[in-house]
Structures are given as structure tokens and as C-alpha cells.
Design an enzyme around this catalytic site. Structure first.
Site, PDB file in Angstrom:
ATOM      1  N   LEU A 179       2.711  18.879   2.414  1.00  0.00           N
ATOM      2  CA  LEU A 179       2.058  19.570   3.335  1.00  0.00           C
ATOM      3  C   LEU A 179       0.642  19.193   3.591  1.00  0.00           C
ATOM      4  O   LEU A 179       0.079  19.192   2.741  1.00  0.00           O
ATOM      5  CB  LEU A 179       1.935  21.182   3.602  1.00  0.00           C
ATOM      6  CG  LEU A 179       3.516  21.849   3.742  1.00  0.00           C
ATOM      7  CD1 LEU A 179       3.291  23.327   3.654  1.00  0.00           C
ATOM      8  CD2 LEU A 179       4.025  21.418   5.054  1.00  0.00           C
ATOM      9  N   GLU A 209     -13.054  -4.982   1.450  1.00  0.00           N
ATOM     10  CA  GLU A 209     -14.666  -4.461   1.411  1.00  0.00           C
ATOM     11  C   GLU A 209     -14.654  -2.966   0.921  1.00  0.00           C
ATOM     12  O   GLU A 209     -15.674  -2.576   0.123  1.00  0.00           O
ATOM     13  CB  GLU A 209     -15.211  -4.651   2.581  1.00  0.00           C
ATOM     14  CG  GLU A 209     -15.385  -6.139   3.042  1.00  0.00           C
ATOM     15  CD  GLU A 209     -14.436  -6.701   3.874  1.00  0.00           C
ATOM     16  OE1 GLU A 209     -14.355  -7.974   4.067  1.00  0.00           O
ATOM     17  OE2 GLU A 209     -13.461  -6.066   3.987  1.00  0.00           O
ATOM     18  N   LEU A 211     -11.090  11.737   2.070  1.00  0.00           N
ATOM     19  CA  LEU A 211      -9.790  11.328   1.438  1.00  0.00           C
ATOM     20  C   LEU A 211      -9.840   9.720   1.302  1.00  0.00           C
ATOM     21  O   LEU A 211     -10.099   9.022   2.045  1.00  0.00           O
ATOM     22  CB  LEU A 211      -8.906  12.013   1.890  1.00  0.00           C
ATOM     23  CG  LEU A 211      -8.557  13.458   1.717  1.00  0.00           C
ATOM     24  CD1 LEU A 211      -7.633  14.021   2.432  1.00  0.00           C
ATOM     25  CD2 LEU A 211      -8.643  13.916   0.424  1.00  0.00           C
ATOM     26  N   GLN A 227     -18.532 -12.566  13.408  1.00  0.00           N
ATOM     27  CA  GLN A 227     -19.120 -12.905  12.096  1.00  0.00           C
ATOM     28  C   GLN A 227     -20.425 -12.378  12.227  1.00  0.00           C
ATOM     29  O   GLN A 227     -21.046 -12.652  11.161  1.00  0.00           O
ATOM     30  CB  GLN A 227     -18.971 -14.286  12.102  1.00  0.00           C
ATOM     31  CG  GLN A 227     -17.698 -15.011  12.259  1.00  0.00           C
ATOM     32  CD  GLN A 227     -16.549 -14.449  11.333  1.00  0.00           C
ATOM     33  OE1 GLN A 227     -16.737 -14.559   9.996  1.00  0.00           O
ATOM     34  NE2 GLN A 227     -15.359 -13.841  12.009  1.00  0.00           N
ATOM     35  N   ASN A 255       2.846  17.842  -2.272  1.00  0.00           N
ATOM     36  CA  ASN A 255       3.265  19.173  -2.064  1.00  0.00           C
ATOM     37  C   ASN A 255       3.497  19.132  -0.444  1.00  0.00           C
ATOM     38  O   ASN A 255       3.902  20.406  -0.120  1.00  0.00           O
ATOM     39  CB  ASN A 255       2.032  19.945  -2.265  1.00  0.00           C
ATOM     40  CG  ASN A 255       0.625  19.614  -1.458  1.00  0.00           C
ATOM     41  OD1 ASN A 255       0.928  19.238  -0.320  1.00  0.00           O
ATOM     42  ND2 ASN A 255      -0.303  20.224  -1.887  1.00  0.00           N
ATOM     43  N   ARG A 279     -29.965 -16.880   1.647  1.00  0.00           N
ATOM     44  CA  ARG A 279     -28.829 -16.621   0.916  1.00  0.00           C
ATOM     45  C   ARG A 279     -28.633 -17.151  -0.268  1.00  0.00           C
ATOM     46  O   ARG A 279     -28.128 -16.942  -1.378  1.00  0.00           O
ATOM     47  CB  ARG A 279     -27.383 -16.792   1.830  1.00  0.00           C
ATOM     48  CG  ARG A 279     -27.132 -18.118   2.240  1.00  0.00           C
ATOM     49  CD  ARG A 279     -25.908 -18.582   2.887  1.00  0.00           C
ATOM     50  NE  ARG A 279     -25.856 -19.749   3.766  1.00  0.00           N
ATOM     51  CZ  ARG A 279     -24.608 -20.351   3.957  1.00  0.00           C
ATOM     52  NH1 ARG A 279     -23.648 -19.989   3.309  1.00  0.00           N
ATOM     53  NH2 ARG A 279     -24.830 -21.415   4.325  1.00  0.00           N
ATOM     54  N   HIS A 319      -3.402  25.708   5.228  1.00  0.00           N
ATOM     55  CA  HIS A 319      -4.434  24.784   4.803  1.00  0.00           C
ATOM     56  C   HIS A 319      -6.060  24.985   5.122  1.00  0.00           C
ATOM     57  O   HIS A 319      -6.270  25.541   6.226  1.00  0.00           O
ATOM     58  CB  HIS A 319      -4.404  23.500   5.154  1.00  0.00           C
ATOM     59  CG  HIS A 319      -5.087  22.325   4.876  1.00  0.00           C
ATOM     60  ND1 HIS A 319      -4.879  21.764   3.794  1.00  0.00           N
ATOM     61  CD2 HIS A 319      -6.303  21.865   4.915  1.00  0.00           C
ATOM     62  CE1 HIS A 319      -5.826  20.692   3.269  1.00  0.00           C
ATOM     63  NE2 HIS A 319      -6.736  20.961   4.193  1.00  0.00           N
ATOM     64  N   ASP A 372     -20.361 -19.490  14.911  1.00  0.00           N
ATOM     65  CA  ASP A 372     -19.152 -18.739  14.634  1.00  0.00           C
ATOM     66  C   ASP A 372     -18.843 -17.774  15.692  1.00  0.00           C
ATOM     67  O   ASP A 372     -17.655 -17.248  15.896  1.00  0.00           O
ATOM     68  CB  ASP A 372     -19.313 -18.221  13.125  1.00  0.00           C
ATOM     69  CG  ASP A 372     -19.040 -19.073  12.192  1.00  0.00           C
ATOM     70  OD1 ASP A 372     -18.410 -20.276  12.369  1.00  0.00           O
ATOM     71  OD2 ASP A 372     -19.281 -19.046  11.175  1.00  0.00           O
TER      72      ASP A 372
END
Length: 615
Positions: free
Chosen positions: A179, A356, A117, A417, A177, A308, A253, A413
Site C-alpha cells: 500500500l 545526473e 522518496l 544544451q 507492504n 571550463r 497512510h 548547439d
């Protein structure tokens, strides 16, 4: 359809939801029954779709975010004539197309897999973005959500992004609904609580009785006529609507109705209403397809280039040669170097900010429309979106994910990171491809190769500069590796990837000075792994040392072990990896502290071949 016809269609959807779940002995009929009126009005009066041509560019797009309400979706397919009653009753059975939660792998009318969900609306945002900015088509995106999933943070990432992008081609329908699975939701039937939240994000909101088909019809018309904003239709409904024994009751449910025959009779019995869904308007695909020559950047051996940087330049070149390539970034484009693409191809660049989950969901949405997305952020932060990556694999979506700033090699860092779990995370995804280049030319070739792979593709890049060791014309196949040093006298093999490749080469030179010949393999394809080369190295040298800038679980060491799980003898093996929690230090100090620099590799090699000197 008129009012009476819509009511009949909604009752048929309820009955068929009950019948399908009863035949399966499982399912979520009550969650389907609450949204039946919402679905009936949409299907009959507003949805534009050609079920015989699911790839029609003018088709509206429907996402069932509350994927557990799949009986309702399948009942709608039956009403539209896409499936028959016999197939409806195969729900949840082995080899049936009608799975417990719908997936596009089985059904061509499903846009994306749902069931986890909070993902339908974010993916819907991606599809709507494709319509607005890429396809330049007037199809609408309809997303049916449950109220329980409004507790998910990803929904609110989507809400803000949709409003920011003025996605007036997006309508979210909320089946409130009251519930959830274990009891009442946080806000119950307080529609205004939900409306205030969406209004705060910049949405147009409509509160409606979800069982009044005329009111729902008017709400959909208002959504279609709204410009400049996405619309949230917040509908008050009752779970299990229409059957007194289950309506608005807790504890039911995910269960078929206890007295299905009686419930069907109470709903008026089976019907055979057929819906003539509106045809989509004439449209054509406007975006470019795979064509044109790709002129990848080239570097000379000995150049110092961060992988990179090579990613950003190669992606830009790929975008120049291929009009179907799009780029996304999580507000770190100046670090991932996605900004290179943004400057050259701004119309195909999507800034997702520090969200993200929404970035990956947007990529999934774009991929459903035929685009080839490359989504980048720090490797460490992709962990935040892992459930979206997992569900993208369930969908069979084609995504290119890029994690920069990986490993302790980023330096000062510190651990927050450092991507130290990403190889394990991406290797475990079904059907994934995991690549880890060590120099610029290799990176460029792999960036291009990813575009034609299937499923989830992951490229790991590094922050610091590294020496170019391959020529610009070197070929790199997915599933391959490169043997950088070898001889008939090799007594062990060093297996490395990325930043540890130059360390392994330096260690091999040090070992040779001590009279120990070592083979070096650049295992740039971590998945699929080059089993043949690894097995040959094991047979010829007898000993392997793996070294990786990653935690010891799930990375290169485990990928190498996979080559020896077919019953053959496992070679003597030492695995060097990051086993402590790093702090702040220079890149060189980090590699030394983690025990993955050249000195540590050489020491491990000596011990493995029993040549260590006791002092």
C-alpha cells in the site's frame, strides 16, 4: 537474539512507533509497523555500530530511504539506548531532534536526509562506493526502502550503478507492504516482479516473508556472504502489521492510529527491551586529509583560455595537493574537463555516466564519509538532479557542483544544451554559494576556495575561450566582486559576470567615447553578493545596468536587487538578460540576438542616463 527475543523486540518497535505518532498527533505508524521485524533483526543480529562514536570508521551505515517511517527509526534508537523514552515522545514537536523525516543536522546517527522518496538507495550507493574505493574499509551499507519509491527512476539509476561497481557491501531491504499513500502500489505483493527487475540489473535477490524473523535473519546472513554483487532483500509485509483495525487496510497512510491505546494493548503493551548492538570492527581512516601545498595553474594576462579548461586544470592541481578531493562527472568529462583530474587521479575519479541524479547522490554519499566532492556536467542537465541538490542542502551536505556550457554563448548547439536557469536554481538553495568566473585565473582561485566553503557550492563555467584579464596572483574572496573600471565622473555602473564581463568592458569604452563614464563591476560571487560595493556604486553613479547570459528571473539582476531590499532607495536599474528562446547561431550572434553584447549594453546605458540620440 533468539527467535522469541526478536519477536518481542519487533513488537516493541511497533508499540513505540504507535506511541510516538499518537503523542505527536501525526506521523506514519502503519508504514513503520510493516518494517518492524526487518529492523529488529538487523539491529539485534547484524548491524555493527557504536552509537557513542557515530564517526567510527568501522561502523556500518544505515539509510532509511522511506523517511516517513521515522517512528520506527527512533524506536530503534531507543531500543539501542541512544535516546530515552521521554525524547521518543517529543517526536515531531518544535525543537525536538526527532523530526517528521530524519536529518543529520539534528541526529548524528542519520547518514542523509530522506523523505523525498527514491533518494536513499542512490545515496547508499555513494556511501558504499566510498567504502570500496576510498576508505578501503569493510563496513556494510544497509538501505531500507519502501515499495512505492520503486516507481522512481532514480532507484533504477542506483540499481544499475551499484551492480556495475560490484558493490557487494550494499544491501537494499525492500519493505513490500503493498500500500502506498493513496492505495495499492503498482505491483502489490508480487515479489517476483521486483526480483526480476533487480536481477536484470545484476543484483543478487532474496524473496522473504518480512514477518518471519528467522527467515529475515537468514536473508541478512546470505546478503553478507554474497560477493561480487549487491543484494536486494525483497520482503512481503503488511502495512499496520499486528493491529487488526489497520492491518493491510487502505486510507490510513500518514495518520496516527485512531484507537492508539487499544492498538498498544493488542500489540502486547509497552516493553523495555534493550539491544546490545554489535561493536564495529577495528578500523582506521585511510584516506588523506587536508594537507599539502596546492600549486594552482597560472595564466598570463591576454591569454585565451576557456573557464571550463581552467576548472579541469585547477581541480587536478587541487587533487594533487589535497588527498580528500574527489571528482565525479556525468559522462561529459571531455567537455567539462573533469577528464584532466581523471588522468592524474583515477583512484579518486567517479564516472557516473548520464545519470545526473545518481551523480549528485554519489557526491552526497562520498561527502558523508568526509570526502570533498566536485561533480560536473552541463549546467542545463543539473536541472534533472535538482531534487537531490535540494535534499543535500536539507542534509547539510558539502558539495561542489560545476555547470559547464552555460548560457547562449555556447553557440550553435541550441537551447536544449544551454544552461539558462542554473543561477536561479542554485541561488534558491538554502545556504548555497554561487560563483561565476570570467577568466582562467579567477576560475582557478574560486575552484580552490570552494573546497573550504560549507553547504552547496556551485561554479558556472563557459565553453568558449575568453581573454585572461586578471593576473595569476589576484585574490578573489567568496562574497566579493572586482571593480574593473571606475572614476569620480562615472554616471552609471555596468554589472556583469562570466561571459558578459568583456562585453561590459567593451561597452564602457564605447560609452566613454561618447562622453559617458561608466563603472564596471565583475560580480563573480552571485551568492553571497557584494552588497557594499553595489550600494556604493548606486550612491556614486545613481544608475545600474545588469547584464547576464541567463534568463531574467532569478539570476544576476535579482541578486543585485537583493542589495537594495533593506529600505534604502533603489537606484535606476536596467536588467539585460536572455528573454527569447534562442536557436542555433554563433556565440557572437547569440549574444547580439539576446541583447547582451557590448552594443546592447552601451545602448541601454545611454538610455538610462538620458543621452540617447533620437534619429
Amino acid at each position: 537474539m533468539n527467535t522469541a527475543e526478536l519477536v518481542e523486540l519487533a513488537q516493541q518497535l511497533r508499540v513505540d512507533s504507535v506511541r510516538a505518532s499518537d503523542a505527536a498527533g501525526s506521523g506514519h505508524p502503519t508504514s513503520s509497523m510493516s518494517a518492524a521485524d526487518l529492523m529488529a533483526v538487523l539491529l539485534a543480529n547484524h548491524f555493527r555500530y557504536d552509537f557513542e562514536r557515530p564517526d567510527h570508521p568501522g561502523n556500518d551505515r544505515f539509510v532509511l530511504s522511506k523517511g516517513h517511517a521515522s517512528p520506527l527509526l527512533y524506536a530503534a534508537y531507543k531500543a539501542a539506548g541512544a535516546i530515552d523514552d521521554a525524547e521518543l515522545l517529543t517526536f515531531r514537536k518544535q525543537d525536538s531532534r526527532l523530526e517528521g523525516h530524519p536529518t543529520p543536522r539534528r541526529l548524528p546517527w542519520v547518514e542523509t536526509a530522506t523523505g523525498s522518496l527514491g533518494q536513499g538507495l542512490p545515496v547508499g550507493v555513494g556511501i558504499a562506493l566510498a567504502g570500496k574505493r576510498l576508505d578501503h574499509s569493510n563496513y556494510r551499507v544497509w538501505v531500507l526502502c519502501g515499495d512505492s519509491e520503486l516507481a522512481e527512476g532514480s532507484v533504477w539509476e542506483a540499481a544499475e550503478h551499484a551492480a556495475y561497481e560490484n558493490l557487494d557491501n550494499l544491501t537494499a531491504i525492500f519493505d513490500v507492504n503493498r500500500l502506498g499513500q493513496r492505495g495499492p502500489t503498482r505491483h502489490g505483493h508480487d515479489l517476483d516482479a521486483y526480483a526480476r527487475r533487480f536481477q536484470a540489473f545484476g543484483w543478487h535477490t532474496i524473496e522473504v516473508d518480512g514477518h518471519d524473523v528467522d527467515a529475515v535473519d537468514r536473508a541478512y546472513g546470505e546478503a553478507i556472504s554474497t560477493t561480487g554483487q549487491p543484494t536486494a532483500i525483497i520482503a512481503r509485509t503488511l502495512k499496520g502489521k499486528g493491529v487488526a483495525a489497520v492491518q493491510d487496510r487502505e486510507g490510513l497512510h500518514g495518520k496516527p492510529l485512531p484507537e492508539a491505546d487499544e492498538a498498544i494493548a493488542e500489540l502486547g503493551g509497552p516493553r523495555e527491551v534493550r539491544v546490545q548492538v554489535h561493536e564495529p570492527p577495528a578500523a582506521r581512516m585511510l584516506h588523506a586529509v587536508r594537507s599539502g601545498h596546492v600549486e594552482l595553474p597560472r595564466w598570463d594576462k591576454g591569454d585565451e583560455v576557456a573557464t571550463r579548461n581552467a576548472y579541469g586544470q585547477a581541480l587536478t592541481a587541487l587533487g594533487t595537493g589535497r588527498g580528500d578531493v574527489v571528482a565525479l562527472d556525468g559522462e561529459v568529462g571531455d567537455s567539462t574537463r573533469a577528464e584532466f583530474f581523471a588522468k592524474e587521479h583515477p583512484e579518486r575519479y567517479f564516472e557516473c555516466y548520464i545519470a545526473e541524479q545518481q551523480m549528485v547522490a554519489t557526491a552526497v554519499g562520498l561527502a558523508t564519509r568526509g570526502w570533498v566532492p566536485y561533480a560536473a556536467t552541463f549546467a542545463a542537465f543539473l536541472t534533472r538532479a535538482y531534487d537531490f541538490v535540494r535534499m543535500a542542502a536539507v542534509s547539510g551536505a558539502g558539495l561542489n557542483l560545476v555547470g559547464s556550457h552555460s548560457g547562449v554563448a555556447i553557440g550553435q548547439d541550441g537551447p536544449s544544451q544551454m544552461g539558462l536557469e542554473d543561477l536561479a536554481m542554485m541561488r534558491s538553495v538554502h545556504g548555497s554559494t554561487v560563483l561565476y568566473p570570467c577568466d582562467a585565473n579567477q576560475t582557478a582561485r574560486l575552484v580552490a576556495a570552494m573546497a573550504d566553503c560549507e553547504g552547496i557550492r556551485y561554479l558556472r563555467t563557459s565553453r568558449g575561450e575568453s581573454t585572461v584579464i586578471y593576473g595569476p596572483d589576484e585574490e578573489f574572496t567568496v562574497g566579493g566582486s572586482k571593480v574593473l573600471r571606475s572614476s569620480p565622473d562615472d554616471r552609471l555602473t555596468l554589472v556583469a559576470a562570466g561571459v558578459t564581463v568583456p562585453e561590459a568592458l567593451a561597452a564602457a569604452e564605447a560609452l566613454e567615447r561618447d562622453g559617458i563614464r561608466a563603472r564596471v563591476i565583475d560580480l563573480y560571487s552571485v551568492k553571497p553578493v557584494d552588497r557594499d560595493t553595489l550600494r556604493r556604486a548606486a550612491e556614486e553613479t545613481g544608475c545600474l545596468v545588469t547584464v547576464e547570459d541567463h534568463h531574467e528571473e532569478g539570476g544576476i539582476g535579482d541578486a543585485v536587487l537583493d542589495a537594495f531590499l533593506d529600505g534604502r532607495p533603489v537606484p535606476r536599474l536596467v536588467r539585460l538578460a536572455v528573454r527569447t528562446m534562442p536557436g542555433s547561431a554563433s556565440p557572437e550572434e547569440q549574444l547580439r540576438a539576446a541583447g547582451i553584447d557590448a552594443e546592447a549594453i552601451a545602448a541601454a546605458g545611454k538610455l538610462l542616463v538620458e543621452e540617447a540620440v533620437v534619429r
